[in-house]
Motif scaffolding. Sequence first.
Motif, PDB file in Angstrom:
ATOM      1  N   TRP A 138      15.992 -15.439  12.983  1.00  0.00           N
ATOM      2  CA  TRP A 138      14.790 -15.975  12.327  1.00  0.00           C
ATOM      3  C   TRP A 138      14.581 -17.445  12.638  1.00  0.00           C
ATOM      4  CZ3 TRP A 138      11.224 -12.744  11.247  1.00  0.00           C
ATOM      5  CH2 TRP A 138      11.568 -11.422  10.946  1.00  0.00           C
ATOM      6  N   TYR A 159       9.269 -11.814  18.228  1.00  0.00           N
ATOM      7  CA  TYR A 159       9.344 -11.651  16.768  1.00  0.00           C
ATOM      8  C   TYR A 159      10.494 -10.688  16.462  1.00  0.00           C
ATOM      9  CZ  TYR A 159       8.082 -10.546  11.983  1.00  0.00           C
ATOM     10  OH  TYR A 159       8.124 -10.383  10.621  1.00  0.00           O
ATOM     11  N   GLY A 188      11.486  -8.860  13.910  1.00  0.00           N
ATOM     12  CA  GLY A 188      11.384  -7.806  12.891  1.00  0.00           C
ATOM     13  C   GLY A 188      12.333  -6.633  13.039  1.00  0.00           C
ATOM     14  N   HIS A 218      16.057  -7.427  14.273  1.00  0.00           N
ATOM     15  CA  HIS A 218      16.878  -7.966  13.177  1.00  0.00           C
ATOM     16  C   HIS A 218      17.354  -6.832  12.268  1.00  0.00           C
ATOM     17  CE1 HIS A 218      17.647 -10.073   9.320  1.00  0.00           C
ATOM     18  NE2 HIS A 218      16.710  -9.317   8.789  1.00  0.00           N
ATOM     19  N   ALA A 219      16.414  -5.959  11.879  1.00  0.00           N
ATOM     20  CA  ALA A 219      16.771  -4.885  10.948  1.00  0.00           C
ATOM     21  C   ALA A 219      17.859  -3.989  11.539  1.00  0.00           C
ATOM     22  CB  ALA A 219      15.522  -4.055  10.624  1.00  0.00           C
ATOM     23  N   TYR A 257      18.155   2.481   6.663  1.00  0.00           N
ATOM     24  CA  TYR A 257      18.266   1.094   6.181  1.00  0.00           C
ATOM     25  C   TYR A 257      18.873   0.998   4.779  1.00  0.00           C
ATOM     26  CZ  TYR A 257      15.119  -0.421   9.993  1.00  0.00           C
ATOM     27  OH  TYR A 257      14.556  -0.699  11.215  1.00  0.00           O
ATOM     28  N   PHE A 301       8.068  -5.274   0.558  1.00  0.00           N
ATOM     29  CA  PHE A 301       8.430  -6.012   1.770  1.00  0.00           C
ATOM     30  C   PHE A 301       9.353  -7.193   1.435  1.00  0.00           C
ATOM     31  CE2 PHE A 301       7.472  -9.200   5.078  1.00  0.00           C
ATOM     32  CZ  PHE A 301       7.768  -8.455   6.209  1.00  0.00           C
ATOM     33  N   LEU A 335      12.743  -6.093  -1.178  1.00  0.00           N
ATOM     34  CA  LEU A 335      13.800  -5.350  -0.506  1.00  0.00           C
ATOM     35  C   LEU A 335      15.012  -6.242  -0.202  1.00  0.00           C
ATOM     36  CD1 LEU A 335      14.248  -2.510   0.490  1.00  0.00           C
ATOM     37  CD2 LEU A 335      13.317  -3.182   2.693  1.00  0.00           C
ATOM     38  N   HIS A 336      14.746  -7.541   0.027  1.00  0.00           N
ATOM     39  CA  HIS A 336      15.873  -8.410   0.367  1.00  0.00           C
ATOM     40  C   HIS A 336      16.724  -8.798  -0.839  1.00  0.00           C
ATOM     41  CE1 HIS A 336      14.408  -8.289   4.386  1.00  0.00           C
ATOM     42  NE2 HIS A 336      15.493  -8.915   4.783  1.00  0.00           N
ATOM     43  N   LEU A 366      19.072  -6.132  -0.047  1.00  0.00           N
ATOM     44  CA  LEU A 366      19.817  -6.308   1.206  1.00  0.00           C
ATOM     45  C   LEU A 366      20.719  -7.551   1.188  1.00  0.00           C
ATOM     46  CD1 LEU A 366      16.842  -5.450   3.604  1.00  0.00           C
ATOM     47  CD2 LEU A 366      18.883  -4.062   3.252  1.00  0.00           C
ATOM     48  N   ARG A 404      14.251 -16.131   0.608  1.00  0.00           N
ATOM     49  CA  ARG A 404      13.638 -15.053   1.404  1.00  0.00           C
ATOM     50  C   ARG A 404      12.610 -14.284   0.586  1.00  0.00           C
ATOM     51  NH1 ARG A 404      10.839 -12.006   2.794  1.00  0.00           N
ATOM     52  NH2 ARG A 404      11.037 -10.082   4.012  1.00  0.00           N
ATOM     53  N   TYR A 450      11.603 -18.395   5.719  1.00  0.00           N
ATOM     54  CA  TYR A 450      12.525 -17.438   6.352  1.00  0.00           C
ATOM     55  C   TYR A 450      13.648 -18.220   7.038  1.00  0.00           C
ATOM     56  CZ  TYR A 450       9.036 -13.604   6.005  1.00  0.00           C
ATOM     57  OH  TYR A 450       8.153 -12.661   5.566  1.00  0.00           O
ATOM     58  N   TRP A 465      22.079 -18.498   4.267  1.00  0.00           N
ATOM     59  CA  TRP A 465      22.959 -17.320   4.371  1.00  0.00           C
ATOM     60  C   TRP A 465      24.074 -17.579   5.391  1.00  0.00           C
ATOM     61  CZ3 TRP A 465      24.601 -13.472   7.806  1.00  0.00           C
ATOM     62  CH2 TRP A 465      25.041 -12.268   7.251  1.00  0.00           C
TER      63      TRP A 465
END
Length: 426
Positions: free
Chosen positions: A65, A76, A78, A81-82, A209, A330, A333-334, A337, A384, A398, A405
Motif C-alpha cells: 500500500w 493498484y 487490491g 494484496h488480498a 478470505y 469494505f 472487514l479490516h 482481518l 484503515r 491506507y 502495522w
Amino acid sequence: MMPAESMSTTQLANPAETARRCNKSNRAARKAAAGSFWRLVAAGEPFRLLFPLGTLIGIYGVLMWPLFIWNVTGTYPGQIHARIMIEGFLTSFVIGFLGTALPRLLEVPKMTWMETLGFAVAVIGTVILHACGATMWGDQLFFFTICTLLFLLGTRALLFRKDNPPPAFVLVAVGMLCALFGSGVQVVSSVSATALPEWCFPLSKLLLYQGFLLFPIMGIGAFLLPRFFGLPNRQSFPESLVLSPEWKRGAVFALLCGGMVMAGFVMEAQGDPHWGNGLRSAGILIYFLREVPVHQAGFGGGSLALGLRLALLSIPSAYALMAIWPEQTFSLLHLLLITGFSLLTFIVASRVVLGHSGQSARFRATIWPVLIMTSLVALAMLTRVSADWMPAMRMSHYGYAAVSWVLGVVIWAVAILPGVRRADEE
Ligand code: HEM
C-alpha cells in the motif's frame, strides 16, 4: 592452553591474526547455530521456518500500500494484496502451527525437514505468482499446497494415530475445505466465467478470505485459547482411539456453531449480508462463550491474554457491525482481518515460540514488544477502517495504517522470533 592474559597480549601484538581468529570463530558459531536450527526444524517443528517466513510475507503484502500510494510501484495492489495476505502470510502460520501441533497431538510421525522446506517453497512460489499478477496460477499452487497438507497429515492420522484429536478440530477440517472450495472455484471461474452457478463466485471469495481462517480459529481456539486465561479446557480427553459420548457431543456442538457460520456465508453470497453477517456473529459468540469463556477469567493474564482479548472481541464485533451496516463492509472487514486474524496469529505464534524455546515462564508476564505490537496493530485497524469515511485522505490513511502495522510486526519479530533458533531445554 594459552592463558587468557598472554592470549590477549599476542592478539594485541598481531591485530590481523586476531581478526582472522574472530572471523573464524564467528563463522564456526554461525555454522553451529544454523546446523542446530535445521536440526530443530527436522525434529518436527516446521513453525521455526514457517513463522519467520509468514512474517516477511505479511510485511511485504501490507507494504504494497505505501509503495503504491507513494508512487514506488504502479499497480493498484487490491487483489494481489488480498491473495498474498491469505494464501501467503496466514497460510504460512496455519501450516507452521498445524504441522507442529497435530503430529504431537495424534502421536504420529512428525513432519520431516523436507516436507517443511517443500511447504516453504510452495508458499513462496504462491506469493511470487500473485505478485506477478498470475492469480490463477497462484491459486492453483495454493490449492495444491493445501491438498498436500491434508494428504500428509491425513495419511499419518489414518495409519499411525494413537489418540483422537480434540473434537473441535472438526472445524479445522472445515476450514481446509473452505480453502479448497474457495481457491478451486476462483480457478474454474477464471477459466470459464459461466461454468458454475452465479452464487459460487462470491461464496468462494468469502470462504477463501474468511472461512479458511475463521473455522480453524474456532477449532484450534477451543483447544488452545483457554490456556491463555487459566480456564478449564473442554477439549482434553483421556488418550483413546474410541470416540467417547463426550467427544461426540463436543464435535456436534462445534459442527452446529460451524453450521451457523457456514449458513451465514451462504446467505451473504446469495445477497443477504444483514442475516449472513448476523448469523456468523451469533455462531461465533455462542461457540466462544462456551469454549473460551473469557468473561469468567477476570482481568490479568499478561500481555498475551490482553492481545487475545482484543482479537477475540474483534471477530464477532466485526460481523455484528457488518450486519448492521453492510454498505460499510469494505472498510469494516479490516476489523476482522487486522485486529481479528492478524493479531490473533501473532499472539498464538508468540506462545508457540516462547513455549518451544524454554521461555514458558513468560506466558503470563508483561512483554513490552507484544504490548507495543498490539497497540500498533490496533492503531493500524482504526486508521484503515476510518480511512474509507474520509474520501479525501483515504489513500494516505491506507499508507499510515500499513506503516503502523509493519512497525508493530517488526518490533514483535525482533523480540520474539529469535526464539525459533532456541531449543526447548535451553
Ligand atoms: C494494515 C494495513 C492494511 C491496509 C492499508 C489494507 C488495505 C486494503 C484495501 C484498501 C483493500 C481493498 C482492496 C480492493 O480495492 O479490492 C484490502 C483488501 C483486503 N485485505 Fe487488506 N489492508 C491491510 C491489512 C490487511 C491484513 C493484515 C490482512 C490479512 C490478515 C488483509 C487482508 C485483506 C483481504 C483478504 C482483502 C480482500 C477483501 C475482500 O475483497 O473481501 N489486509 N486491504
